[in-house]
Design a protein around this motif. Structure first.
Motif, PDB file in Angstrom:
ATOM      1  N   LEU A  35       0.835  -1.240   0.215  1.00 44.57           N
ATOM      2  CA  LEU A  35       0.002  -0.105   0.031  1.00 44.57           C
ATOM      3  C   LEU A  35       0.860   1.248   0.064  1.00 44.57           C
ATOM      4  CD1 LEU A  35      -2.897  -0.454   2.373  1.00 44.57           C
ATOM      5  CD2 LEU A  35      -3.160   0.099  -0.162  1.00 44.57           C
ATOM      6  N   ALA A  36       2.054   1.000   0.456  1.00 43.94           N
ATOM      7  CA  ALA A  36       2.758   2.531   0.847  1.00 43.94           C
ATOM      8  C   ALA A  36       3.445   2.908  -0.707  1.00 43.94           C
ATOM      9  CB  ALA A  36       4.067   2.065   1.769  1.00 43.94           C
ATOM     10  N   ALA A  37       3.552   2.066  -1.568  1.00 43.08           N
ATOM     11  CA  ALA A  37       3.667   2.532  -2.613  1.00 43.08           C
ATOM     12  C   ALA A  37       2.504   3.343  -3.503  1.00 43.08           C
ATOM     13  CB  ALA A  37       4.093   1.360  -3.860  1.00 43.08           C
ATOM     14  N   ARG A  38       1.505   2.904  -3.372  1.00 40.27           N
ATOM     15  CA  ARG A  38       0.214   3.470  -3.515  1.00 40.27           C
ATOM     16  C   ARG A  38       0.082   4.878  -3.030  1.00 40.27           C
ATOM     17  NH1 ARG A  38      -3.470   0.096  -6.572  1.00 40.27           N
ATOM     18  NH2 ARG A  38      -4.352   2.007  -6.922  1.00 40.27           N
ATOM     19  N   PHE A  39       0.217   5.101  -1.742  1.00 38.58           N
ATOM     20  CA  PHE A  39       0.360   6.277  -0.989  1.00 38.58           C
ATOM     21  C   PHE A  39       1.140   7.546  -1.535  1.00 38.58           C
ATOM     22  CE2 PHE A  39      -0.429   3.788   3.383  1.00 38.58           C
ATOM     23  CZ  PHE A  39      -1.644   3.575   2.787  1.00 38.58           C
ATOM     24  N   GLU A  40       2.175   6.830  -2.013  1.00 43.14           N
ATOM     25  CA  GLU A  40       3.180   8.131  -2.898  1.00 43.14           C
ATOM     26  C   GLU A  40       2.441   8.590  -4.060  1.00 43.14           C
ATOM     27  OE1 GLU A  40       6.802   6.241  -3.647  1.00 43.14           O
ATOM     28  OE2 GLU A  40       7.377   5.673  -1.459  1.00 43.14           O
ATOM     29  N   GLN A  41       1.665   8.005  -4.428  1.00 43.76           N
ATOM     30  CA  GLN A  41       0.698   8.512  -5.801  1.00 43.76           C
ATOM     31  C   GLN A  41      -0.270   9.418  -5.544  1.00 43.76           C
ATOM     32  OE1 GLN A  41      -0.230   4.898  -8.144  1.00 43.76           O
ATOM     33  NE2 GLN A  41       1.640   4.106  -7.872  1.00 43.76           N
ATOM     34  N   MET A  42      -0.723   9.536  -4.046  1.00 44.01           N
ATOM     35  CA  MET A  42      -2.061  10.255  -3.716  1.00 44.01           C
ATOM     36  C   MET A  42      -1.504  11.523  -3.342  1.00 44.01           C
ATOM     37  SD  MET A  42      -3.834   7.485  -1.293  1.00 44.01           S
ATOM     38  CE  MET A  42      -4.362   6.005  -1.787  1.00 44.01           C
ATOM     39  N   ASP A  43      -2.424  12.723  -3.925  1.00 42.95           N
ATOM     40  CA  ASP A  43      -2.253  13.755  -3.693  1.00 42.95           C
ATOM     41  C   ASP A  43      -2.707  14.528  -2.198  1.00 42.95           C
ATOM     42  OD1 ASP A  43      -0.696  14.298  -6.098  1.00 42.95           O
ATOM     43  OD2 ASP A  43      -2.602  14.599  -7.071  1.00 42.95           O
ATOM     44  N   GLY A  44      -2.390  15.638  -1.634  1.00 48.27           N
ATOM     45  CA  GLY A  44      -3.131  16.097  -0.551  1.00 48.27           C
ATOM     46  C   GLY A  44      -2.164  15.824   0.666  1.00 48.27           C
ATOM     47  N   ALA A  45      -3.046  15.489   1.746  1.00 49.84           N
ATOM     48  CA  ALA A  45      -2.140  15.313   2.922  1.00 49.84           C
ATOM     49  C   ALA A  45      -1.292  14.156   2.809  1.00 49.84           C
ATOM     50  CB  ALA A  45      -3.258  15.089   4.172  1.00 49.84           C
ATOM     51  N   SER A  46      -0.263  13.843   3.687  1.00 52.81           N
ATOM     52  CA  SER A  46       0.445  12.573   3.472  1.00 52.81           C
ATOM     53  C   SER A  46      -0.168  11.225   4.012  1.00 52.81           C
ATOM     54  CB  SER A  46       1.909  12.732   4.345  1.00 52.81           C
ATOM     55  OG  SER A  46       2.763  13.646   3.581  1.00 52.81           O
TER      56      SER A  46
END
Length: 303
Positions: free
Chosen positions: A179-190
């Motif tokens: 999941l952490a790899a997907r988190f890096e693709q998300m914009d906004g709050a970390s």
């Protein structure tokens, strides 16, 4: 810098729901200055004005006691629901909107972090690979939506809590790292994790992966906040840290701090006590046990 010791105020649900009361207990009886506000202590169902009034009362109560709310987190009520993985689309959207209201509350109180339990599959959905995958993709879209919403509102973190049940994704180290790899693709709050030391007890995992310190070492660089509870490692106990539970429990301050010290690039900024005494327990005993838990962690952390 050592992580800040804080406490989730979910212990106050039904007993001490008034902000002035729980704030005084946290500051005066527990000696803690940093609070994680549980959504079990607020009403998100009312109007914007109602939400603002609650936030104002909480801010005033905390200011009066010299404490801060650093984060807002989902509670037992949310954990008892399927949330973003509910079988019905309408209910998934309702969970999304509930968490957006939680983010609004978080901003109004002045905290920079919101997070919690993101969802649980029904048995039928979990056992249907195609359905499970479709819901997982939708869940990621909802989390990305929340991250964007939180970022626009000025929050720093959106935290996703790994859980101890296979149907409550993610519930393994591999799933978290994926999941952490997907988190890096998300914009906004970390987007990051809130690891709970009592959640490494998923019974179908290999025994080596049921080690809470292995989880802490593997996820500390992705977890700005860690939940503390005493547990025997066989269940998600959320016990207080008392002489009785410490004699059979596997969570110890020195081991936690040593693990973090050895971990590569630990991001842990808060160690947050999240204990849930039984509702039938005597009220004064509950306070005594929570106060002793706080003293235990302060003493061991400072030694």
């Amino acid at each position: 810098m050592a992580p800040t010791l804080s406490i989730n105020n979910g212990f106050a649900m039904k007993r001490w729901p008034e902000p002035e009361v729980w704030a005084a207990l946290v500051a005066q009886r527990l000696g803690v200055r940093d609070v994680q506000l549980s959504l079990d202590l607020v009403d998100l169902s009312g109007s914007a004005a109602r939400l603002a009034a609650q936030a104002s009362r909480i801010r005033a109560a905390c200011a009066n006691e010299g404490i801060v709310v650093s984060s807002v987190f989902s509670g037992l009520a949310d954990y008892s629901a399927n949330m973003l993985l509910h079988p019905e689309a309408e209910m998934r959207l309702a969970a999304l909107e509930r968490y957006k209201r939680g983010i609004d509350l978080c901003v109004s109180i002045g905290a920079d972090t919101f997070g919690g339990h993101m969802g649980a599959y029904s048995v039928a959905d979990f056992r249907d690979p195609a359905r499970r995958n479709a819901l997982a993709q939708e869940q990621l879209e909802h989390v990305a939506n929340l991250a964007s919403y939180a970022g626009d509102a000025g929050l720093r973190y959106l935290l996703w809590e790994p859980m101890p049940v296979a149907r409550e994704f993610p519930s393994s180290i591999a799933e978290c790292l994926g999941l952490a790899a997907r988190f890096e693709q998300m914009d906004g709050a970390s987007v990051a994790f809130c690891y709970d030391v009592g959640h490494a007890c998923r019974p179908d995992l290999p025994l080596v992966e049921q080690d809470p310190y292995l989880w802490l070492a593997e996820l500390s660089h992705l977890s700005p906040l860690v939940h503390l509870q005493q547990t025997d490692g066989r269940g998600d106990r959320h016990w207080c840290f008392t002489e009785e539970t410490n004699s059979i429990g596997i969570i110890h301050p020195k081991a936690v701090h040593d693990t973090l010290a050895k971990a590569s690039a630990s991001a842990v900024k808060h160690l947050t006590l999240e204990v849930f005494p039984a509702f039938e327990a005597e009220d004064d005993k509950v306070l005594d046990d929570i106060a002793s838990s706080c003293r235990y962690w302060r003493a061991e952390s400072e030694s």
